[in-house]
Scaffold this motif. Structure first.
Motif, PDB file in Angstrom:
ATOM      1  N   LYS A   6       0.732  -1.332  -0.050  1.00 41.78           N
ATOM      2  CA  LYS A   6      -0.089   0.012  -0.157  1.00 41.78           C
ATOM      3  C   LYS A   6       0.839   1.072  -0.002  1.00 41.78           C
ATOM      4  N   PRO A   7       0.512   2.306  -0.666  1.00 42.96           N
ATOM      5  CA  PRO A   7       1.199   3.487  -0.779  1.00 42.96           C
ATOM      6  C   PRO A   7       1.003   4.013   0.870  1.00 42.96           C
ATOM      7  N   THR A   8       2.444   4.554   1.364  1.00 47.03           N
ATOM      8  CA  THR A   8       2.661   4.914   2.521  1.00 47.03           C
ATOM      9  C   THR A   8       3.190   6.326   2.518  1.00 47.03           C
ATOM     10  N   GLU A   9       2.803   7.121   3.349  1.00 45.12           N
ATOM     11  CA  GLU A   9       3.392   8.550   3.735  1.00 45.12           C
ATOM     12  C   GLU A   9       4.382   8.468   4.776  1.00 45.12           C
ATOM     13  N   LEU A  10       5.691   8.761   4.468  1.00 49.85           N
ATOM     14  CA  LEU A  10       6.573   8.983   5.640  1.00 49.85           C
ATOM     15  C   LEU A  10       6.981  10.362   6.084  1.00 49.85           C
ATOM     16  N   PHE A  11       7.138  10.665   7.238  1.00 49.87           N
ATOM     17  CA  PHE A  11       7.865  11.914   7.698  1.00 49.87           C
ATOM     18  C   PHE A  11       6.760  12.769   7.289  1.00 49.87           C
ATOM     19  N   GLY A  12       5.620  13.029   7.720  1.00 48.03           N
ATOM     20  CA  GLY A  12       4.366  13.735   7.104  1.00 48.03           C
ATOM     21  C   GLY A  12       4.030  13.914   5.673  1.00 48.03           C
ATOM     22  N   GLY A  13       4.371  12.752   4.957  1.00 50.67           N
ATOM     23  CA  GLY A  13       4.126  12.869   3.408  1.00 50.67           C
ATOM     24  C   GLY A  13       5.363  13.320   2.631  1.00 50.67           C
ATOM     25  N   ALA A  14       6.584  13.783   3.226  1.00 51.75           N
ATOM     26  CA  ALA A  14       7.583  14.233   2.458  1.00 51.75           C
ATOM     27  C   ALA A  14       8.442  13.273   1.666  1.00 51.75           C
ATOM     28  N   ILE A  15       8.139  11.861   2.483  1.00 50.53           N
ATOM     29  CA  ILE A  15       8.609  10.814   1.291  1.00 50.53           C
ATOM     30  C   ILE A  15       7.631   9.809   1.210  1.00 50.53           C
ATOM     31  N   THR A  16       7.245   9.353   0.148  1.00 51.04           N
ATOM     32  CA  THR A  16       6.264   8.257  -0.098  1.00 51.04           C
ATOM     33  C   THR A  16       6.794   6.865  -0.618  1.00 51.04           C
ATOM     34  N   VAL A  17       6.514   5.852  -0.301  1.00 45.17           N
ATOM     35  CA  VAL A  17       6.810   4.430  -0.520  1.00 45.17           C
ATOM     36  C   VAL A  17       5.861   3.552  -0.196  1.00 45.17           C
ATOM     37  N   ASN A  18       5.700   2.286  -0.939  1.00 49.25           N
ATOM     38  CA  ASN A  18       5.080   1.116  -1.041  1.00 49.25           C
ATOM     39  C   ASN A  18       5.545   0.257   0.013  1.00 49.25           C
ATOM     40  N   LEU A  19       4.661  -0.179   1.402  1.00 53.76           N
ATOM     41  CA  LEU A  19       5.121  -0.779   2.271  1.00 53.76           C
ATOM     42  C   LEU A  19       3.812  -2.047   2.283  1.00 53.76           C
ATOM     43  N   PRO A  20       4.454  -3.314   2.800  1.00 52.47           N
ATOM     44  CA  PRO A  20       3.254  -4.241   3.004  1.00 52.47           C
ATOM     45  C   PRO A  20       2.238  -3.741   3.649  1.00 52.47           C
ATOM     46  N   ASP A  21       0.914  -4.234   3.290  1.00 49.66           N
ATOM     47  CA  ASP A  21      -0.153  -3.345   3.876  1.00 49.66           C
ATOM     48  C   ASP A  21      -0.433  -4.304   5.254  1.00 49.66           C
ATOM     49  N   ARG A  22       0.272  -5.221   5.518  1.00 52.18           N
ATOM     50  CA  ARG A  22       0.145  -5.789   7.064  1.00 52.18           C
ATOM     51  C   ARG A  22       1.082  -5.296   8.183  1.00 52.18           C
ATOM     52  N   TYR A  23       1.937  -4.310   7.576  1.00 58.09           N
ATOM     53  CA  TYR A  23       2.835  -3.606   8.716  1.00 58.09           C
ATOM     54  C   TYR A  23       2.195  -2.507   9.228  1.00 58.09           C
ATOM     55  N   ALA A  24       2.505  -2.279  10.463  1.00 58.43           N
ATOM     56  CA  ALA A  24       1.669  -1.439  11.127  1.00 58.43           C
ATOM     57  C   ALA A  24       2.813  -0.226  11.591  1.00 58.43           C
ATOM     58  N   ASP A  25       2.275   0.859  11.816  1.00 63.92           N
ATOM     59  CA  ASP A  25       3.055   2.202  12.114  1.00 63.92           C
ATOM     60  C   ASP A  25       3.175   2.186  13.648  1.00 63.92           C
ATOM     61  N   VAL A  26       4.630   1.986  14.039  1.00 68.43           N
ATOM     62  CA  VAL A  26       4.862   1.743  15.566  1.00 68.43           C
ATOM     63  C   VAL A  26       4.489   3.151  16.317  1.00 68.43           C
ATOM     64  N   SER A  27       4.509   4.240  15.583  1.00 77.35           N
ATOM     65  CA  SER A  27       4.110   5.642  16.154  1.00 77.35           C
ATOM     66  C   SER A  27       2.876   5.652  16.743  1.00 77.35           C
ATOM     67  N   ASN A  28       2.129   4.532  16.216  1.00 74.49           N
ATOM     68  CA  ASN A  28       0.533   4.787  16.890  1.00 74.49           C
ATOM     69  C   ASN A  28       0.432   4.105  18.241  1.00 74.49           C
ATOM     70  N   ILE A  29       1.689   3.336  18.673  1.00 74.24           N
ATOM     71  CA  ILE A  29       1.590   2.843  19.647  1.00 74.24           C
ATOM     72  C   ILE A  29       2.701   3.276  20.922  1.00 74.24           C
ATOM     73  N   ARG A  30       3.908   3.927  20.384  1.00 72.50           N
ATOM     74  CA  ARG A  30       4.536   4.336  21.103  1.00 72.50           C
ATOM     75  C   ARG A  30       5.279   5.401  20.426  1.00 72.50           C
ATOM     76  N   GLU A  31       6.280   6.282  21.099  1.00 78.20           N
ATOM     77  CA  GLU A  31       6.917   7.257  20.586  1.00 78.20           C
ATOM     78  C   GLU A  31       8.204   7.072  19.782  1.00 78.20           C
TER      79      GLU A  31
END
Length: 198
Positions: A6-31
């Motif tokens: 799935k298309p994924t935005e990194l660093f607030g959308g400054a970088i975009t990349v396709n990552l596996p859709d089953r991978y979760a953003d760790v920042s949603n659970i910890r700093e």
């Protein structure tokens, strides 16, 4: 096994990349530090770390910088083995952008007499590292795919994993496909990012 991306935005959308859709953003659970993005396989133990770092200038060659960044992430008491290094080309960066890749393993020290209270302990971790050197921005982007080798989690069809013999197992082969998709899709949308992160 096929991988859905799935298309994924990194660093607030400054970088975009396709990552596996089953991978979760760790920042949603910890700093997570501002200069990193970390994604964790929700159905396994693998992870992807994208880090923006100050360009390493002391090593005299790009290849030495690649190994510098690798050794920077190896735990102090782990042993490491590098099986492959080489140049890479990312589709959305200019052909003269220095990019390199590395395949290695790190192995933790043995636990005395084992530890029955620590199930699912990796015998080693495979690391697929990509280094992108943005010379005008004095920046190194380091992308690390970490794949712990946990015997209980291996596919029975994998048999014995042998890196020296080129037999990496299904999880590392999947990691290589993730790396290839990253090379194909990673794109810098906002170059001002590299002046904003200290």
């Amino acid at each position: 096994m096929s991988i859905a991306f799935k298309p994924t935005e990194l660093f607030g959308g400054a970088i975009t990349v396709n990552l596996p859709d089953r991978y979760a953003d760790v920042s949603n659970i910890r700093e997570v530090p501002d200069h990193q993005e970390i994604y964790l396989d929700a159905s396994g133990f693998s992870s992807i770390i994208v880090e923006i770092a100050e360009r390493v200038s002391e090593p005299s060659t790009d290849e030495e910088a690649l190994k510098f960044h690798f050794h920077d992430i190896v735990e102090e008491h782990d042993t490491s083995s590098v099986y492959h290094t080489g140049a890479a080309q990312l589709a959305n960066l200019t052909p003269d952008t220095p990019c390199y890749t590395l395949l290695a393993t790190t192995t933790p020290p043995p636990v005395p007499n084992g530890n029955p209270n620590r199930p699912l302990t990796p015998t080693f971790t495979a690391i697929i590292l990509t280094l992108i050197r943005l010379v005008p921005q004095s920046t190194d982007i380091v992308v690390t795919i970490n794949i712990p080798h946990i015997p209980e989690e291996q596919e029975p069809s994998d048999g014995a994993v042998n890196f020296e013999g080129g037999k990496y197992g299904s999880l590392v082969e999947e990691g290589v496909r993730v790396r290839d998709e990253l090379w194909r899709t990673l794109e810098v949308k906002d170059w001002e990012l590299f002046g904003a992160i200290e």
